[in-house]
Design an enzyme around this catalytic site. Structure first.
Site, PDB file in Angstrom:
ATOM      1  CG  ASP A  86      -0.251   0.303   2.628  1.00 29.69           C
ATOM      2  OD1 ASP A  86       0.665   0.183   2.552  1.00 29.69           O
ATOM      3  OD2 ASP A  86      -1.333   0.168   4.121  1.00 29.69           O
TER       4      ASP A  86
ATOM      5  CB  CYS B 197       0.173  -2.783   4.094  1.00 34.44           C
ATOM      6  SG  CYS B 197       0.090  -3.583   6.281  1.00 34.44           S
TER       7      CYS B 197
ATOM      8  CB  THR C 117       1.629  -2.855  10.783  1.00 35.41           C
ATOM      9  OG1 THR C 117       0.402  -3.265   9.983  1.00 35.41           O
ATOM     10  CG2 THR C 117       1.503  -1.705  11.743  1.00 35.41           C
TER      11      THR C 117
ATOM     12  CG  HIS D  49       8.881 -25.489  11.410  1.00 32.73           C
ATOM     13  ND1 HIS D  49       9.306 -25.541  12.408  1.00 32.73           N
ATOM     14  CD2 HIS D  49       9.461 -25.829  10.344  1.00 32.73           C
ATOM     15  CE1 HIS D  49      10.165 -25.836  13.117  1.00 32.73           C
ATOM     16  NE2 HIS D  49      10.704 -26.254  12.314  1.00 32.73           N
TER      17      HIS D  49
ATOM     18  CG  HIS E  89       6.908 -28.775  10.275  1.00 36.22           C
ATOM     19  ND1 HIS E  89       7.206 -28.561  10.879  1.00 36.22           N
ATOM     20  CD2 HIS E  89       8.318 -29.888   9.950  1.00 36.22           C
ATOM     21  CE1 HIS E  89       8.667 -28.703  11.978  1.00 36.22           C
ATOM     22  NE2 HIS E  89       8.496 -29.084  11.597  1.00 36.22           N
TER      23      HIS E  89
HETATM   24  C1  RB5 Z   1      -2.056   2.323   6.122  1.00 35.31           C
HETATM   25  O1  RB5 Z   1      -2.381   4.060   6.684  1.00 35.31           O
HETATM   26  C2  RB5 Z   1      -2.347   0.950   7.189  1.00 35.31           C
HETATM   27  O2  RB5 Z   1      -3.395   1.125   8.055  1.00 35.31           O
HETATM   28  C3  RB5 Z   1      -1.506  -0.088   6.892  1.00 35.31           C
HETATM   29  O3  RB5 Z   1      -0.016   0.255   5.715  1.00 35.31           O
HETATM   30  C4  RB5 Z   1      -1.615  -1.378   7.300  1.00 35.31           C
HETATM   31  O4  RB5 Z   1      -0.784  -0.137   8.437  1.00 35.31           O
HETATM   32  C5  RB5 Z   1      -2.188  -2.093   8.424  1.00 35.31           C
HETATM   33  O5  RB5 Z   1      -2.502  -3.045   8.760  1.00 35.31           O
END
Ligand code: RB5
Length: 147
Positions: free
Chosen positions: A8, A65, A67, A98, A133
């Site tokens: 993203d 993204c 996180t 695994h 596994h």
């Molecule tokens: C975008 O702001 C953020 O929400 C996205 O990149 C991500 O971290 C969502 O899990």
């Protein structure tokens, strides 16, 4: 290997860096976007990569993204996908050995680019160990049929 990559807006710069790194390692990177910095919806790109991997159009996938979590949650809704969030290389190796993860995800707001490259290399270098596994992975995939 042919590696599907998607992201993203939070991960645009890291996506390009990782795509270049994949090529440096001798693999092919197939880009599913996003390719612009405008705010976008990470499920769209998680699904694109997941469908390419599930269809066998790519050997595996990498999703990024902010996180790594949101985009991995979206990918895991596609049948056949085992997407694992990795924030360091040991996990990246183990999710292949695994869990036979066919996509890894990480966060551009969580890991720096050097760690991201270590994660990618650890995952791509690892092989599924099979045996006990494989039985557990089969149990995971059976869950798709239960609902
Ligand atoms: C975008 O702001 C953020 O929400 C996205 O990149 C991500 O971290 C969502 O899990």
């Amino acid at each position: 290997m042919k590696i599907a990559i998607g992201n993203d807006h939070a991960a645009l710069d890291l996506k390009w860096e990782i795509a270049d790194y994949i090529k440096e390692l001798g693999h092919e990177a197939v880009n599913f976007g996003t390719d612009t910095p405008e705010s976008c919806d990470y499920p769209v790109f998680g699904e694109k990569v997941a469908r390419a991997v599930a269809a066998g159009e790519a050997d595996c996938g990498i999703l990024i993204c902010g996180t790594g979590v949101g985009i991995s949650l979206a990918a895991n809704k596609v049948n056949g996908i085992r997407c694992a969030v990795c924030s360091e290389p040991v996990t990246a190796r183990l999710v292949k050995q695994h869990n036979n993860a066919n996509i890894i995800a990480f966060g551009a707001r969580i890991v720096g680019s050097e760690t991201a490259k270590e994660i990618v290399k650890a995952y791509l270098d690892a092989e599924f160990l099979g045996g006990r596994h494989a039985e557990r992975v089969a149990m995971i995939m059976e869950l798709e049929k239960k609902d």
